[in-house]
Write an enzyme that holds these catalytic residues in place. Structure first.
Site, PDB file in Angstrom:
ATOM      1  CB  CYS A  42      -0.990  -0.024   1.157  1.00 35.30           C
ATOM      2  SG  CYS A  42      -2.260   1.233   0.955  1.00 35.30           S
ATOM      3  CG  HIS A  73      -4.425  -3.120   2.579  1.00 34.04           C
ATOM      4  ND1 HIS A  73      -3.574  -2.569   3.499  1.00 34.04           N
ATOM      5  CD2 HIS A  73      -4.919  -2.088   1.865  1.00 34.04           C
ATOM      6  CE1 HIS A  73      -3.571  -1.256   3.367  1.00 34.04           C
ATOM      7  NE2 HIS A  73      -4.382  -0.934   2.379  1.00 34.04           N
ATOM      8  CD  GLU A 125      -2.317  -5.703   5.242  1.00 35.23           C
ATOM      9  OE1 GLU A 125      -1.656  -6.079   4.254  1.00 35.23           O
ATOM     10  OE2 GLU A 125      -2.655  -4.518   5.421  1.00 35.23           O
TER      11      GLU A 125
END
Lengths: 195, 252
Positions: free
Chosen positions: A77, A177, A179
């Site tokens: 990001c 993202h 994650e």
């Protein structure tokens, strides 16, 4: 394996740490140059605003350290945008690993920021997408983007095609993202850790 | 292609999930962490946790809950309820929340939206708008829909966008709990005049209702609670149904 997650004033790094916990790997969250330099893998995460983030990195000298790292580095990001040459977000000079200018999305009809799950397609060799099909969905939240460029290793389209992932030497970067991108995101992180 | 999002909402009271009809008569629908992880597995695109009894005493419970959710859930999630300061937001984001949702506190002090967007970035600031149709117009309501304000809904949507909100969570109090469909006309009116995503909430009862809110309602995301908690609609079935009808969906 020693993994360093770079500590700076970017929001919500906690999600990255929990993702590492779910994968079952240990990490150190640090802004200590020596710890970062000696780590086997470095993760440069982040959510935030470019000029504030760069100011903090400069204050800590990390803007000098990060571009010189030799081990695999994964930037996500805002981390990816900070590795570019500069950003239209408050006209910020960034670290210049990727010789690319980050631009602001402008569209008369599409909503900005680009928020939600969008599909990505690999370009060239992309070891982070090993074991994944094209058109897998990952989670994006951003108003600024890196255009398609020679380092683009995965593309996404919103307003126009842009770089979902980039790679240059030991630097790997993702606009989305990973994650919080479900099992697809987890696989991408695992692929990075397996490099 | 950017997909439309399906978002289960978990109303939280003292660490448990509850959902009532028109915000009253609450029923217990289980453990929020377990339920959240299950929804993520079933294909939910995001989760929203709303602390409906938000008090100072409950803050620590909520932060602990957020930490547990973040540990177990691999999709984005939003936390709302009683958030009124930079400190509140900071605690929730640090515990692992991806976004926060503010409602009454923004109506009370609109400058809060600017401050939060400046401090944390628009991407993590959702402004929730509870709206009800009274005397021929749509009015913003606060305090879980119990208090009417003098602010019209469309004007407020425009204002929070200009102040830096990243998304709007629009709940029609007229539709909420009825299972008769989303407030498509109002949702579409606001969505067409906003350049930020609109999450439509209130009224989902059938799969068709989601199709309508994405087509007629022009919503970017559809949120619902009880129909998911009580398994009246399975998320994966809903997403397949919508994909078959041509709505872009993330299916794996």
């Amino acid at each position: 394996m020693e993994i360093a997650i770079i500590k700076y004033n970017a929001g919500n790094v906690q999600s990255v740490m929990y993702a590492m916990d779910r994968i079952g790997v240990k990490y150190t969250w640090t802004d200590d140059e020596k710890v970062i330099e000696s780590a086997d893998k470095v993760i440069f995460p982040g959510v935030g605003e470019a000029s504030t983030a760069m100011a903090y990195l400069r204050e800590k000298g990390l803007d000098q350290l990060i571009p010189k790292l030799q081990q695999p580095v994964l930037a996500t990001c805002i981390g990816m945008q900070l590795l570019c040459r500069d950003s239209e977000e408050n006209n910020t000079t960034c670290m210049g690993v990727f010789d690319v200018s980050v631009k602001r999305f402008i569209s008369p009809d599409l909503k900005i920021p680009h928020v939600g799950w969008n599909s990505i397609q690999a370009y060239g060799e992309n070891p982070l997408m090993e074991g994944l099909k094209n058109d897998e969905y990952v989670y994006f939240v951003h108003s600024f983007y890196a255009p398609i460029n020679p380092y683009t290793s995965a593309a996404c389209a919103y307003v126009q095609p842009f770089s979902a992932m980039m790679q240059k030497d030991n630097f790997y970067a993702a606009q989305f993202h990973a994650e919080i991108s479900g099992l697809v995101g987890q696989k991408i992180i695992q692929n990075f850790l397996a490099l | 292609m950017l997909t439309k999002r399906i978002i289960p909402c978990l109303d939280i009271k003292e660490g448990r999930t509850v959902k009532g009809t028109n915000f009253i008569d609450l029923r217990d629908a289980g453990d929020p962490v377990e339920l959240g992880a299950l929804y993520a597995e079933q294909g939910a695109d995001e989760l929203v946790f709303l602390d409906i009894t938000a008090t100072v005493d409950n803050r620590k419970t909520l932060v602990n809950l957020v930490r547990e959710v973040a540990r177990h859930v691999n999709i984005p999630f939003t936390v709302g309820g009683g958030i009124s300061s930079i400190e509140d937001v900071s605690a929730l984001l640090n515990a692992g929340a991806d976004k926060v949702s503010i409602n009454s506190s923004a109506v009370r002090r609109p400058q809060l939206v600017d401050e939060l967007a400046m401090q944390f970035g628009s991407q993590c600031i959702i402004v929730a708008i509870d709206t009800r149709f009274v005397g021929g117009k749509n009015w913003v309501h606060t305090h879980g829909g119990r208090k009417i304000t003098e602010i019209q809904t469309l004007a407020w949507a425009k204002e929070v966008e200009s102040r830096g909100a990243g998304e709007i969570l629009l709940t029609s109090m007229d539709a909420d709990g009825t299972k008769a469909g989303f407030a498509n006309e109002l949702t579409s009116q606001i969505s067409l005049q906003s350049s930020i995503p609109i999450i439509a909430s209130g009224g989902a009862g059938t799969m068709e209702h989601f199709y309508e809110v994405f087509t007629e309602g022009k919503a970017d995301a559809g949120l619902a609670a009880s129909i998911f908690h009580f398994k009246e609609i399975e998320i994966i079935e809903l997403k397949k149904y919508l994909a078959n009808k041509g709505i872009p969906m993330r299916i794996y």
